[in-house]
Design a protein around this motif. Structure first.
Motif: not given
Ligand SMILES: *Cc1c(COP(=O)(O)O)cnc(C)c1O
Length: 468
Positions: A178-182, A233-235, A260-265, A289-293
């Motif tokens: 999982a992402h370091s943000s967790v 969802i998409g590490t 659920v962390d689907a930031a990219f996917a 999820f991030n539209p900025h990705k």
């Molecule tokens: C990029 C990413 C993050 C962090 O996103 P930020 O918007 O930069 O905080 C977290 N989780 C996953 C799975 C990522 O791909």
């Protein structure tokens, strides 16, 4: 200072600079080639006492700043993850800055709050999210995940942690991938980073639900309180997809918040053929999820969806006298839906992109990029020099040099990135070095893929003698 009557002429200079930047982008080295401190030393030690012209500022932008930029919008940027912009998003951002609204509460800009509500609904419908989800825009996935952990903390402690402080022994679970943000979020939320439990993954870096259940049971037996599970969802490393249905069943059984962390996917959910990756999402409590990705909206714009917005608002609302309004309770005051009081008008660039591209326009570009990534994977395999570590997935390929020695891949990556012709990044898969490639830059074309394949092959080939 620029005056109103000069604005158009001065703005035109900046616009020309931007247009020139995009025109010449392919000629610039993708990754900045500067040493630490080099740019700092080019910037005067003090701010100017009197105003300077935009011409001077733009000259220095080229001379002092651009050499230290890694170009995330370069079509040969294949590293990390995309942080896409687009012309539509850029124009939306300019208008946002012009309006300069502070979108703390409904009253401080009703249209901002109501457009934000509509945009979260548009995206939810376009991505086929469960109808029970309500959205809000945050600055980043890191913030969204922190918000989820804090809300889970409040739920697990009957909303007492906010008042009395965090009791010991609240636990959060995520996979070892999982992402370091967790981990950061668990620390910031006051739970203590040692209370993050990393769950073992299977051979494809997916969280093992049986191990999750065992960890939760062991913790309960030892007197801990399981508060939150974060499924990926998409590490970031390998785009692994945790099995949501099984994880959700465990969360339900033990009454644990599922984020659920689907930031990219998450952007892939615009394509119905990829919605299977979030099977079980209707049982989750929150999603980011991030539209900025990958959604062509420039940083920052992170969508956070929750099943129960009351839980969110109960966690974050706080009401100083100067923010008391007559409309409270009838409208969404989004400062109560996250951490900062001050909020940017992020919905506007989302509106520009969703309207400018159209849903089908976004879908076409995503499918083109997925096809370009498959084309890349076919080409590197056909060269006989590389091994894929996974079938290509979304816009992403994971591979290594076809020899039994990690140093070859490591050396190749360093050479390619130093060449300035392309930029890729790496991860470790089961302890071994792996090269990561994304074909997800907004304006990437087939020629860009061909060029990157050529760059890879050129840098892997043994040195040729000068007479050849
Ligand atoms: C990029 C990413 C993050 C962090 O996103 P930020 O918007 O930069 O905080 C977290 N989780 C996953 C799975 C990522 O791909």
């Amino acid at each position: 200072m620029i005056q109103r009557e000069n604005f158009k002429a001065e703005a035109d200079k900046a616009l020309r600079w931007i247009d020139g930047y995009f025109e010449n982008l392919r000629k610039l080295p993708v990754k900045a080639r500067v040493k630490p401190g080099e740019i700092y030393d080019r910037i005067p030690s003090e701010a100017p006492a009197e105003g300077e012209s935009i011409d001077r500022i733009l000259e220095d932008l080229d001379a002092a700043i651009i050499p230290g930029i890694t170009h995330w919008q370069h079509p040969s940027f294949h590293a990390y993850f995309p942080a896409n912009s687009s012309y539509e998003s850029l124009l939306g951002e300019m208008v946002t800055a012009a309006i300069g609204a502070q979108c703390m509460i409904w009253e401080t800009s009703p249209a901002a709050a109501e457009l934000e509500q509509r945009m979260t609904e548009w995206v939810a419908a376009a991505a086929g999210l469960p109808k029970t989800f309500t959205g809000v825009i945050q600055d980043s996935a890191s913030s969204s995940t922190l918000v989820a952990i804090i809300t889970a903390r409040e739920k697990a402690t009957g909303f007492k942690s906010n008042l009395d402080g965090v009791p010991r022994g609240l636990r959060v679970y995520c996979s070892s991938e999982a992402h370091s943000s967790v981990e950061k979020g668990v620390g910031v939320a006051g739970l203590g980073r040692n209370n993050l439990v990393r769950i073992e993954t299977d051979g494809e870096q997916r969280m093992r639900p049986d191990r999750l259940e065992k960890a939760i049971c062991d913790d309960i037996a030892a007197g801990y309180t399981p508060a939150c599970v974060v499924a990926a969802i998409g590490t970031t490393g390998t785009l692994a997809v945790d099995p949501l249905t099984e994880i959700a069943a465990v969360c339900k059984k033990y009454n644990v918040w599922l984020h659920v962390d689907a930031a990219f996917a998450g952007t892939a959910l615009f394509l119905p053929e990829y919605r299977y990756i979030v099977n079980g999402l209707e049982h989750a409590d929150s999603l980011v999820f991030n539209p900025h990705k990958w959604m062509f909206v420039n940083f920052d714009c992170s969508l956070y969806y929750v099943k129960d917005p009351d839980m969110l608002v109960r966690t974050f609302d706080i009401l100083p006298e100067y923010l008391k309004t007559a409309t409270r309770g009838q409208v969404n005051d989004y400062r109560d839906w996250g951490i900062p009081l001050g909020r940017r008008f992020r919905a506007l660039k989302l509106w520009f992109v969703l309207r400018g591209f159209g849903l089908e326009g976004i879908r076409r570009r995503l499918r083109e990029q997925i096809a370009l990534n498959e084309y890349f994977a076919e080409n590197i395999v056909a060269s006989g020099q590389f091994t894929l570590l996974r079938p290509p997935f979304l816009g992403f390929t994971l591979f290594r040099v076809n020899v039994d020695d990690d140093a070859a891949s490591e050396k190749l990556l360093a050479a390619v990135n130093a060449s300035g012709e392309a930029y890729l990044s790496h991860t470790k898969v089961n302890g071994r070095f792996a090269i990561r490639f994304h074909a997800t830059q907004t304006y990437i074309q087939k020629e860009d893929i061909d060029k990157t394949v050529e760059t890879l092959l050129k840098n892997i080939a043994p040195p040729q003698s000068p007479t050849e």
